[in-house]
Design an enzyme around this catalytic site. Structure first.
Site, PDB file in Angstrom:
ATOM      1  NE  ARG A 106      -3.757  -1.040   5.559  1.00  0.00           N
ATOM      2  CZ  ARG A 106      -3.060  -1.837   6.372  1.00  0.00           C
ATOM      3  NH1 ARG A 106      -3.079  -1.578   7.676  1.00  0.00           N
ATOM      4  NH2 ARG A 106      -2.370  -2.848   5.898  1.00  0.00           N
ATOM      5  NE  ARG A 136       0.735  -6.902   7.261  1.00  0.00           N
ATOM      6  CZ  ARG A 136       1.754  -6.950   6.413  1.00  0.00           C
ATOM      7  NH1 ARG A 136       2.943  -7.307   6.824  1.00  0.00           N
ATOM      8  NH2 ARG A 136       1.577  -6.639   5.136  1.00  0.00           N
ATOM      9  CG  HIS A 166      -7.571  -6.742   1.011  1.00  0.00           C
ATOM     10  ND1 HIS A 166      -7.140  -6.565  -0.293  1.00  0.00           N
ATOM     11  CD2 HIS A 166      -6.778  -5.950   1.769  1.00  0.00           C
ATOM     12  CE1 HIS A 166      -6.134  -5.712  -0.318  1.00  0.00           C
ATOM     13  NE2 HIS A 166      -5.884  -5.317   0.909  1.00  0.00           N
ATOM     14  CE1 TYR A 195       0.043   3.977   1.373  1.00  0.00           C
ATOM     15  CE2 TYR A 195      -1.529   2.184   1.187  1.00  0.00           C
ATOM     16  CZ  TYR A 195      -0.443   2.767   1.813  1.00  0.00           C
ATOM     17  OH  TYR A 195       0.136   2.141   2.883  1.00  0.00           O
ATOM     18  NE  ARG A 291       2.614  -1.107  -3.906  1.00  0.00           N
ATOM     19  CZ  ARG A 291       2.703  -1.737  -2.731  1.00  0.00           C
ATOM     20  NH1 ARG A 291       3.815  -1.663  -2.021  1.00  0.00           N
ATOM     21  NH2 ARG A 291       1.694  -2.451  -2.267  1.00  0.00           N
ATOM     22  CG  HIS A 319      -2.516   0.484  -2.876  1.00  0.00           C
ATOM     23  ND1 HIS A 319      -3.870   0.399  -2.628  1.00  0.00           N
ATOM     24  CD2 HIS A 319      -1.935  -0.414  -2.046  1.00  0.00           C
ATOM     25  CE1 HIS A 319      -4.097  -0.506  -1.687  1.00  0.00           C
ATOM     26  NE2 HIS A 319      -2.939  -1.023  -1.321  1.00  0.00           N
TER      27      HIS A 319
END
Length: 407
Positions: A106, A136, A166, A195, A291, A319
């Protein structure tokens, strides 16, 4: 929308009666509510916690040299993400740095990370950025920055077909000694403000060399690669975690110290759930700060009575992924990008790194311990949806961690 038109549209889109549909006049980008004004009521906002810049990142000494002397880390948003930006900026201008490789899942709209990479390319470094276009909500930003980097001479790779990338990695090739950074979260300035994530910076040759090998794996994903230090999916991460859980089961059966402490976002993989149940039945004590989705049910007699799960909802989104295994009295520590879901373990390129630095080990252990103790924002995960608070004296884990880092 008229009923008949809605019906025709549903037929064309092949949607069902139970599929969600909202009236067109409703506002749907709820993320914008995070910046909603306080309208003069300061008491409605959290007290400001200024991110802490660790001393090594403020020093006049080269941060790359400091990493070569000792592993360094930041725990955002308690620590400032600018520490990582300094690492990138220094690598971009140091003559001894020859190449930089990174994964980018991201990207912020005004990404300092990308700007540092572009600076490095302009300075003659060989820069490679592996960009995930299917992240996303951030597709537009990722595409924009990818084009900009390509224009500036950065070698941009758009991932691997069928394998979402990822992992959170940085590799710096230098004449003075190579360096790697492995994280649990995105190299994204916005995410780093809300995060909770760890980022470890190391010059340990065995780890650094394997980070370089991960980039080779991304380039040739169907070639055989063996990793001894790093846990890499879809290569061998799942099987190696299962083996470590088997070790805890064996030690418990032999009367040795046996426990697992972990912090993770989701647990839905059936093999992992079954192995945790098996470990619990053998007497392995398992503490989990989780979480999101949790497919195991703690506290069932003769099945999961040794499993305790706590979920924390507070000002920061939890996170980070942390795994700690007792290992017969010689604990093994790992951090990285993977949750225990089939998509992470089988369909994505994920990386967990071992942690050998004692200072970081202690910090990871404290983070999990504080999470399990949280009585103000910690809820017991029991599979029943009761959401009962953890019992005990008032203890807010995120506030306590921030206060510890300020000392």
């Amino acid at each position: 929308m008229p009923k008949d038109l809605q019906k025709k549209l549903r037929e064309r889109l092949n949607t069902k009666e139970l599929d969600a549909s909202l009236a067109g006049g409703r506002y749907q980008n709820h993320k914008d509510l995070m910046s909603f004004p306080d309208c003069g009521h300061k008491e409605l906002k959290y007290e400001k916690w200024t991110p802490i810049m660790k001393p090594e990142f403020l020093s006049n000494e080269s941060i790359l040299d400091q990493i070569r002397q000792k592993d360094r880390y930041i725990h955002v948003p308690y620590h400032s993400f600018n520490g990582y930006i300094r690492v990138l900026r220094e690598a971009a201008v140091k003559p001894e740095v020859k190449a930089i490789k990174t994964t980018l899942y991201r990207l912020a709209k005004d990404s300092k990370v990308v700007k540092a990479l572009i600076t490095a390319a302009r300075n003659g470094k060989k820069v490679t950025a592996v960009v995930e276009l299917l992240a996303r909500f951030d597709e537009e930003s990722n595409i924009k920055w990818s084009k900009r980097m390509q224009e500036e001479g950065v070698n941009v790779i758009f991932g691997v077909e069928g394998l979402k990338i990822h992992s959170k990695l940085l590799y710096i090739e230098s004449k003075k000694g190579n360096i790697a950074c492995i994280g649990t979260g995105n190299f994204h300035e916005g995410n780093a403000k809300i995060y909770t994530d760890y980022l470890m910076m190391t010059a340990r040759p065995k780890i650094v060399n394997e980070v370089a090998k991960v980039f080779d794996f991304i380039d040739r994903p169907f070639s055989p690669f063996r990793f001894n230090e790093l846990l890499v999916s879809p290569n061998s991460m799942k099987s190696r975690i299962l083996r470590m859980l088997d070790t805890e089961i064996k030690n418990a059966n032999e009367g040795k110290e046996a426990w697992v402490k972990m912090k993770i976002n989701h647990i839905t993989d059936t093999d992992m759930v079954a192995k945790l149940y098996q470990a619990s039945k053998a007497g392995v004590k398992i503490d989990i700060v989780i979480r999101g989705n949790c497919s195991l049910v703690p506290g069932i007699a003769n099945l999961s009575e040794n499993i305790h799960c706590v979920g924390i909802i507070d000002r920061y989104l939890e996170h980070s992924r942390i795994l700690i295994f007792a290992n017969g009295g010689k604990p093994r520590y790992f951090i990285g990008s993977a949750d225990w879901m089939p998509r992470n373990l089988l369909n994505r390129i994920e990386v967990l790194t071992p942690v050998y630095d004692e200072e970081l080990q202690a910090d990871l252990l404290r983070t999990v311990a504080y999470g399990m103790r949280d009585t103000t924002n910690g809820r017991v995960v029991d599979g029943k949806g009761t959401n009962a608070f953890v019992e005990g004296p008032n203890f807010r884990s995120q506030e306590e961690l921030y206060n510890e880092y300020k000392k």
